[in-house]
Design a protein around this motif. Structure first.
Motif, short mmCIF file in Angstrom:
data_model
loop_
_atom_site.label_atom_id
_atom_site.label_comp_id
_atom_site.label_asym_id
_atom_site.label_seq_id
_atom_site.Cartn_x
_atom_site.Cartn_y
_atom_site.Cartn_z
N THR A 18 0.72 -1.23 -0.17
CA THR A 18 -0.11 -0.14 0.07
C THR A 18 0.89 1.22 0.04
O THR A 18 0.38 2.36 0.01
N GLY A 19 1.99 1.05 0.09
CA GLY A 19 3.19 2.19 -0.13
C GLY A 19 4.40 1.71 -0.53
O GLY A 19 4.71 0.36 -0.15
N GLY A 20 5.15 2.48 -1.04
CA GLY A 20 6.57 2.03 -1.46
C GLY A 20 6.59 1.17 -2.66
O GLY A 20 5.42 0.98 -3.29
N THR A 21 7.57 0.46 -2.94
CA THR A 21 7.91 -0.39 -4.47
C THR A 21 8.38 -1.75 -3.64
O THR A 21 9.05 -1.92 -2.59
N VAL A 22 7.96 -2.91 -4.61
CA VAL A 22 8.45 -4.32 -4.28
C VAL A 22 8.87 -4.58 -5.86
O VAL A 22 8.01 -4.54 -6.72
N GLN A 23 9.97 -5.00 -6.03
CA GLN A 23 10.43 -5.48 -7.34
C GLN A 23 10.92 -6.82 -7.32
O GLN A 23 11.87 -7.27 -6.23
N ALA A 24 10.84 -7.77 -8.36
CA ALA A 24 11.44 -9.01 -8.27
C ALA A 24 11.85 -9.25 -9.80
O ALA A 24 11.30 -8.82 -10.75
N LEU A 25 13.06 -9.41 -9.62
CA LEU A 25 13.96 -9.78 -11.04
C LEU A 25 13.74 -8.19 -11.90
O LEU A 25 13.73 -8.61 -13.00
N GLY A 26 13.74 -7.41 -11.29
CA GLY A 26 13.76 -6.11 -11.88
C GLY A 26 12.40 -5.35 -12.35
O GLY A 26 12.16 -4.44 -12.88
N HIS A 27 11.40 -6.31 -11.95
CA HIS A 27 9.97 -6.19 -12.35
C HIS A 27 9.36 -5.55 -11.30
O HIS A 27 9.05 -5.90 -10.05
N ASN A 28 8.42 -4.32 -11.43
CA ASN A 28 7.83 -3.66 -10.30
C ASN A 28 6.39 -4.56 -10.19
O ASN A 28 5.73 -4.49 -11.00
N LEU A 29 6.21 -5.35 -9.00
CA LEU A 29 5.02 -6.10 -8.87
C LEU A 29 3.95 -5.15 -8.61
O LEU A 29 2.63 -5.74 -9.03
N GLY A 30 4.07 -4.09 -8.07
CA GLY A 30 2.84 -2.91 -7.91
C GLY A 30 2.23 -2.64 -9.35
O GLY A 30 0.98 -2.09 -9.43
N THR A 31 2.91 -2.61 -10.33
CA THR A 31 2.36 -2.37 -11.49
C THR A 31 1.54 -3.33 -12.44
O THR A 31 0.98 -3.10 -13.52
N MET A 32 1.68 -4.57 -11.90
CA MET A 32 1.24 -5.79 -12.70
C MET A 32 -0.33 -6.08 -12.15
O MET A 32 -0.57 -5.71 -10.97
N ASN A 33 -1.29 -6.48 -13.18
CA ASN A 33 -2.63 -6.90 -12.67
C ASN A 33 -2.37 -8.38 -12.10
O ASN A 33 -1.39 -8.87 -12.19
N GLU A 34 -3.55 -8.95 -11.74
CA GLU A 34 -3.48 -10.32 -11.07
C GLU A 34 -2.83 -11.28 -11.88
O GLU A 34 -2.51 -12.13 -11.73
N ASP A 35 -3.53 -11.34 -13.27
CA ASP A 35 -2.99 -12.09 -14.28
C ASP A 35 -1.79 -11.99 -14.52
O ASP A 35 -0.99 -12.95 -14.59
N ALA A 36 -1.13 -11.01 -14.78
CA ALA A 36 0.37 -10.78 -15.01
C ALA A 36 1.00 -11.19 -13.73
O ALA A 36 2.20 -11.92 -13.90
N LEU A 37 0.64 -10.94 -12.70
CA LEU A 37 1.41 -11.52 -11.39
C LEU A 37 1.29 -12.92 -11.39
O LEU A 37 2.45 -13.49 -11.05
N ALA A 38 0.37 -13.68 -11.65
CA ALA A 38 0.20 -15.22 -11.71
C ALA A 38 1.18 -15.75 -12.77
O ALA A 38 1.73 -16.61 -12.57
#
Length: 224
Positions: free
Chosen positions: A62-82
């Motif tokens: 709900t604040g800040g950023t979380v990145q995995a392998l250089g990808h910002n997880l906060g900008t992905m929709n649920e399908d993209a996250l899956a």
């Protein structure tokens, strides 16, 4: 120096309930390097599992950023996250999360089938053999012990050869002997596949086997 596999910058998690807003994570800054084994420890309610869920995109910051392998997880929709999890992550939970109507082989093959792998069942059978369950591939969860079920869960997590493995109290529902055996197998699989491992645990002995230990307290990294 290579970029971190996982990177959290001022990551926050707040939930709203009948009693108002609850701040679960309060500005986490954390990086995890390629191939590192990291233990998240701390008292119950300190935010360990919530932090792991942020890393896996199973909870949204709900604040800040979380990145995995250089990808910002906060900008992905649920399908993209899956899709991202399926391609890059393996997740092991305390309570196994096996599908009871499927055999061990079918449970392990499922993520490969979802990814469109034509050799899903061959790879699943090999993964079960790796965890010592080559003779139990056609058994259902109800026909296996807790330790065996967790080994099926490990095989399922590793079968896609993930770059990131997240484990939330993987020995929490097991007795000491089975817990130690599962931890041995988890570390052996990690070494064999070279995955980056983040582990939530209450067990100091398990944490001591990791490269680094991060203590959480009241939703923050405890620097003490």
């Amino acid at each position: 120096m290579s970029d971190p596999v996982l990177s959290l910058t001022n990551a926050q998690l707040s939930l709203s309930g009948n009693a108002g807003r609850i701040d679960i994570l309060k500005g986490i800054d954390l990086g995890v390097k390629v191939g590192e084994t990291l233990a998240l420890v701390g008292p119950s309610g300190s935010g360990k599992s919530s932090l792991l869920m942020l890393m896996g995109g199973l909870e949204r910051a709900t604040g800040g950023t979380v990145q995995a392998l250089g990808h910002n997880l906060g900008t992905m929709n649920e399908d993209a996250l899956a899709r991202f999890r399926r391609a890059h992550m393996g997740i092991v939970f305390q309570s196994f999360h096996l599908i009871p109507t499927m055999t061990a082989l079918e449970n392990v093959a499922t993520p490969l089938e979802l990814a469109g792998a034509r050799d899903a069942f061959e790879r699943a059978e090999a993964a079960l053999a790796d965890v010592g369950l080559g003779e139990r591939i056609h058994h259902y969860a109800a026909q296996m012990s807790g330790g065996e079920q967790q080994r099926v869960a490990l095989a399922r997590a590793f079968v896609t050869r993930p770059q990131i493995l997240l484990a939330d109290e993987p020995t929490g529902n097991l007795d000491a002997k089975n817990g130690a055996a599962i931890m041995d197998k988890l570390m052996a699989l990690r070494d064999a596949h070279g995955a980056t491992l983040v582990l939530v645990t209450h067990d100091a002995a398990l944490a001591a086997r990791c490269d680094r230990v991060v203590n959480l307290r009241d939703g923050m990294v405890d620097a003490a």
